[in-house]
Design a protein around this motif. Structure first.
Motif, short mmCIF file in Angstrom:
data_model
loop_
_atom_site.label_atom_id
_atom_site.label_comp_id
_atom_site.label_asym_id
_atom_site.label_seq_id
_atom_site.Cartn_x
_atom_site.Cartn_y
_atom_site.Cartn_z
N LYS A 59 -65.33 -2.47 35.44
CA LYS A 59 -64.83 -3.11 36.51
C LYS A 59 -65.37 -2.27 38.21
N VAL A 60 -66.05 -1.05 37.25
CA VAL A 60 -66.56 0.60 38.48
C VAL A 60 -68.00 -0.34 38.74
N LEU A 61 -69.00 -2.04 37.48
CA LEU A 61 -69.85 -1.77 38.27
C LEU A 61 -69.91 -2.83 39.06
N ALA A 62 -68.28 -4.17 39.15
CA ALA A 62 -68.18 -4.97 39.59
C ALA A 62 -68.14 -4.30 41.20
N LYS A 63 -67.22 -3.25 41.44
CA LYS A 63 -67.07 -2.75 42.97
C LYS A 63 -68.14 -2.20 43.38
N LEU A 64 -69.13 -1.87 42.30
CA LEU A 64 -70.23 -1.57 43.59
C LEU A 64 -71.22 -2.33 43.69
#
Length: 230
Positions: free
Chosen positions: A144-149
């Protein structure tokens, strides 16, 4: 990269011959660490990511003031800037880094939090111009963090330079696209010293890798590049 919804992640590290990554006491020559930076630059990454402990010297020390009474701060991502040429990303689930500013040199700071951090801390980050993203309620969902970045900041390529637990978490989640290691001509032998990958809780599933290249670099370093077999 198959998954265009997240950045391409390169784990870039300098381990010893026995896989240890705490470099204090190794007395590597300056040219060896310069090789680490030179090889990192070849990736032309948009961002680099490390954990709280490693980021502390870069963040500096500032006081987190007690916030004046007011409405609770919603647990929504805060974007101070999204047009930087490069980003420095900290994984800080509990919100312990006391940033002096919202940048490291010319790189804009993004910190990754859980929703358990205090309103005082969120107000502090906003005041310092530090962008923050929530990665989960109690723990971080790295995918989820990578998708947001990727979605919010347009980050396409990221250097993961974490400690063993962070690297191990990315490995366990199958979120590493390339492994770039400069093997130092050192045998550490430190029992209990963090290794390149440390998976918490239980033994992680073995990941098979394909060798991409081997190159001898200055300072007797050996640069190995691998990609996972998927």
């Amino acid at each position: 990269m198959k998954d265009a919804k997240r950045p391409y992640v390169i784990c870039h590290m300098v381990p010893s011959l026995d896989g240890r990554i705490v470099t204090q006491g190794w007395k590597l020559p300056p040219r060896a660490m310069a090789e680490y930076e030179r090889t990192a630059e070849t990736y032309d990454a948009d961002a680099w990511m490390i954990g709280r402990i490693s980021m502390a010297p870069y963040a500096g020390k500032a006081k987190v003031p007690v916030r004046k009474a007011g409405a609770p701060i919603p647990r929504e991502d805060f974007i101070a800037r999204r047009d930087a040429e490069s980003y420095a990303i900290a994984l800080d689930p509990s919100g312990k880094l006391t940033w002096k500013s919202g940048s490291i040199d010319e790189e804009h700071v993004i910190t990754i939090l859980t929703e358990q951090v205090s309103d005082d801390y969120l107000a502090f980050l906003q005041g310092k111009g530090v962008s923050y993203l929530f990665g989960g309620k109690d723990s971080l969902d790295l995918k989820k963090v990578l998708a947001k970045l990727r979605k919010v900041f347009g980050i396409r390529k990221l250097l993961l330079e974490g400690g063993g637990k962070i690297n191990g978490s990315f490995l366990a989640a199958d979120l590493i696209d390339e492994l770039s290691i400069l093997v130092a001509p050192i045998a550490d032998g430190g029992v209990g010293t963090p290794a390149l990958f440390d998976v918490e809780g239980k033994r992680g599933r073995a990941r098979h890798l394909k060798l991409v290249s081997v190159e001898k670099r200055s300072g007797d370093l050996l640069w190995l590049r691998y990609k996972p077999k998927r």
